[in-house]
Scaffold this motif. Structure first.
Motif, PDB file in Angstrom:
ATOM      1  N   PRO A  39      -1.517   2.603  18.197  1.00  0.00           N
ATOM      2  CA  PRO A  39      -2.821   2.357  17.584  1.00  0.00           C
ATOM      3  C   PRO A  39      -3.142   3.287  16.421  1.00  0.00           C
ATOM      4  CG  PRO A  39      -3.069   3.506  19.671  1.00  0.00           C
ATOM      5  CD  PRO A  39      -1.620   3.124  19.564  1.00  0.00           C
ATOM      6  N   PHE A  40      -2.415   4.433  16.324  1.00  0.00           N
ATOM      7  CA  PHE A  40      -2.698   5.378  15.245  1.00  0.00           C
ATOM      8  C   PHE A  40      -2.055   4.933  13.932  1.00  0.00           C
ATOM      9  CE2 PHE A  40       0.967   6.639  17.707  1.00  0.00           C
ATOM     10  CZ  PHE A  40       1.954   6.839  16.756  1.00  0.00           C
ATOM     11  N   LEU A  41      -1.173   3.909  13.983  1.00  0.00           N
ATOM     12  CA  LEU A  41      -0.578   3.377  12.764  1.00  0.00           C
ATOM     13  C   LEU A  41      -1.410   2.198  12.268  1.00  0.00           C
ATOM     14  CD1 LEU A  41       3.228   3.491  13.657  1.00  0.00           C
ATOM     15  CD2 LEU A  41       1.845   5.216  12.512  1.00  0.00           C
ATOM     16  N   GLY A  42      -1.061   1.687  11.088  1.00  0.00           N
ATOM     17  CA  GLY A  42      -1.861   0.640  10.477  1.00  0.00           C
ATOM     18  C   GLY A  42      -1.293  -0.747  10.696  1.00  0.00           C
ATOM     19  N   THR A  43      -2.071  -1.734  10.284  1.00  0.00           N
ATOM     20  CA  THR A  43      -1.624  -3.119  10.223  1.00  0.00           C
ATOM     21  C   THR A  43      -1.362  -3.449   8.759  1.00  0.00           C
ATOM     22  OG1 THR A  43      -3.895  -3.907   9.968  1.00  0.00           O
ATOM     23  CG2 THR A  43      -3.058  -3.688  12.209  1.00  0.00           C
ATOM     24  N   ASP A  44      -0.911  -4.684   8.491  1.00  0.00           N
ATOM     25  CA  ASP A  44      -0.691  -5.079   7.099  1.00  0.00           C
ATOM     26  C   ASP A  44      -1.980  -4.926   6.284  1.00  0.00           C
ATOM     27  OD1 ASP A  44       1.934  -5.674   7.512  1.00  0.00           O
ATOM     28  OD2 ASP A  44       1.630  -7.806   7.853  1.00  0.00           O
ATOM     29  N   GLU A  45      -3.097  -5.321   6.887  1.00  0.00           N
ATOM     30  CA  GLU A  45      -4.374  -5.276   6.169  1.00  0.00           C
ATOM     31  C   GLU A  45      -4.818  -3.843   5.904  1.00  0.00           C
ATOM     32  OE1 GLU A  45      -8.986  -6.860   6.619  1.00  0.00           O
ATOM     33  OE2 GLU A  45      -7.457  -7.451   8.082  1.00  0.00           O
ATOM     34  N   THR A  46      -4.776  -2.981   6.949  1.00  0.00           N
ATOM     35  CA  THR A  46      -5.224  -1.603   6.760  1.00  0.00           C
ATOM     36  C   THR A  46      -4.285  -0.836   5.842  1.00  0.00           C
ATOM     37  OG1 THR A  46      -4.057  -0.900   8.771  1.00  0.00           O
ATOM     38  CG2 THR A  46      -6.370  -1.532   8.991  1.00  0.00           C
ATOM     39  N   SER A  47      -2.993  -1.165   5.900  1.00  0.00           N
ATOM     40  CA  SER A  47      -2.037  -0.518   5.002  1.00  0.00           C
ATOM     41  C   SER A  47      -2.326  -0.873   3.545  1.00  0.00           C
ATOM     42  CB  SER A  47      -0.612  -0.937   5.372  1.00  0.00           C
ATOM     43  OG  SER A  47       0.324  -0.319   4.523  1.00  0.00           O
ATOM     44  N   THR A  48      -2.574  -2.154   3.294  1.00  0.00           N
ATOM     45  CA  THR A  48      -2.899  -2.591   1.927  1.00  0.00           C
ATOM     46  C   THR A  48      -4.177  -1.920   1.440  1.00  0.00           C
ATOM     47  OG1 THR A  48      -1.843  -4.729   2.267  1.00  0.00           O
ATOM     48  CG2 THR A  48      -3.438  -4.578   0.485  1.00  0.00           C
ATOM     49  N   GLN A  49      -5.227  -1.935   2.268  1.00  0.00           N
ATOM     50  CA  GLN A  49      -6.497  -1.333   1.876  1.00  0.00           C
ATOM     51  C   GLN A  49      -6.371   0.178   1.702  1.00  0.00           C
ATOM     52  OE1 GLN A  49      -9.236  -2.919   0.894  1.00  0.00           O
ATOM     53  NE2 GLN A  49      -8.012  -4.779   1.171  1.00  0.00           N
TER      54      GLN A  49
END
Length: 270
Positions: free
Chosen positions: A50-60
Motif C-alpha cells: 500500500p505504500f507504493l503507487g498505482t498508475d494514476e498516483t504515479s502519473t500525478q
C-alpha cells in the motif's frame, strides 16, 4: 560508511542552502515522501504494497514533481540540478526502484543531453555505491530471501568469468531486476570494473527512452501524459532490448568457440 556519509553530507549541504518554496503553492505536497508513490504497482500486488503507487498516483506524482521543479528552475536552476542528482544517487545506492520515474522527470526538466548525462552518471555511480554497500551488509539478507536466484547468478558468473564485460551488458538488457544485479554482484564474484562498464553501456537505451517520455510531459503538460500509455509505448523499445541482449550472448559464444578451436589446435600440435 564512506558512501552513506558522502550522500548524507551532500544532501545536508544542498538542503542547508535550499531556496524558499515558489509562491502559489505548487510545491505544497511535494517532498521525498512522494517518491514511493512514483513506483506503479500492478493491481494484484497493490493490497500487499500500500505504500507504493498505482498508475494514476504515479502519473500525478510525476506531474506534481515536474511542476514544482519547473518553478524552482526559474530562479534556482543549480539547486534543482544538484538535488535531482543526489536523490538519484541515493535511490540507486539503497536499491530503491524509483529510478523509472526519476528518468522520466529528468527528461521533463532538463535538455535531453543533460538528462542523459545525469541519469548515466547516477546509474554508474549509484550502482557502484550499492555494490560497495552490498559487499559488507547485504549477503545474509540475500542468502535468506533470494538464495535460489543468488546461486543461479553465482554459477552463471563463474561460467562467464572470461567474458564478464559482455555478461554484465547482457544483464542490463535482460528483464533481471537492476536492484538485484547491483546487490548480488559483489556476493557472486562479479568484479567491479566489468560491472561498471557493463552498467554504463547496458543502460543507455532504456534511460534515453524514459527521458524522451519525459519530454512528452514537458511538451504536452499534464494532458496526454500517462504512465499506462507510456508503458504501452515502450513495447518497441522493449522489443529492441530483447533482441539486443542476444548480441553479447552471440559474442560470448563466438569467443568461446575461438578459445576451444585454439586449445584443440594446440593439443593437436603437441
Amino acid at each position: 560508511m564512506a558512501c552513506v556519509s558522502s550522500l548524507a553530507v551532500g544532501l545536508a549541504t544542498v538542503m542547508a542552502y535550499a531556496p524558499p518554496a515558489p509562491a502559489g503553492g505548487v510545491c505544497d505536497n511535494v517532498s521525498i515522501r512522494l517518491l514511493p508513490k512514483l513506483i506503479p504497482t500492478p493491481k494484484f500486488l497493490a493490497p500487499y504494497l500500500p505504500f507504493l503507487g498505482t498508475d494514476e498516483t504515479s502519473t500525478q506524482g510525476i506531474i506534481s514533481m515536474w511542476k514544482c521543479a519547473t518553478e524552482y528552475q526559474k530562479t534556482n536552476w543549480w539547486f534543482v540540478l544538484f538535488f535531482f542528482e543526489l536523490t538519484y544517487l541515493s535511490l540507486k545506492s539503497f536499491a530503491i526502484p524509483a529510478t523509472f520515474a526519476m528518468c522520466i522527470l529528468a527528461g521533463a526538466i532538463f535538455p535531453l543531453w543533460l538528462s542523459q548525462l545525469l541519469t548515466s552518471t547516477g546509474e554508474v555511480v549509484g550502482s557502484s555505491m550499492c555494490y560497495a554497500l552490498s559487499s559488507v551488509m547485504a549477503k545474509p539478507m540475500l542468502e535468506r530471501w533470494a538464495a535460489d536466484k543468488l546461486e543461479d547468478f553465482r554459477k552463471k558468473a563463474h561460467e562467464e568469468r572470461d567474458h564478464l564485460f559482455l555478461f554484465n551488458v547482457f544483464l542490463r538488457l535482460s528483464p533481471f531486476p537492476n536492484w538485484l544485479i547491483n546487490a548480488s554482484s559483489p556476493i557472486v564474484g562479479n568484479p567491479l570494473p566489468q560491472f561498471v562498464l557493463g552498467t554504463f553501456f547496458g543502460t543507455q537505451l532504456s534511460i534515453c527512452f524514459l527521458a524522451q517520455g519525459g519530454s512528452v510531459l514537458k511538451t504536452l503538460g499534464e494532458k496526454g501524459f500517462s504512465i499506462t500509455q507510456m508503458t504501452k509505448d515502450m513495447l518497441p523499445v522493449a522489443s529492441a532490448m530483447f533482441f539486443l541482449q542476444f548480441i553479447p550472448l552471440a559474442m560470448i559464444r563466438h569467443l568461446k568457440r575461438k578459445k576451444e578451436e585454439k586449445a584443440a589446435a594446440l593439443h593437436k600440435t603437441e
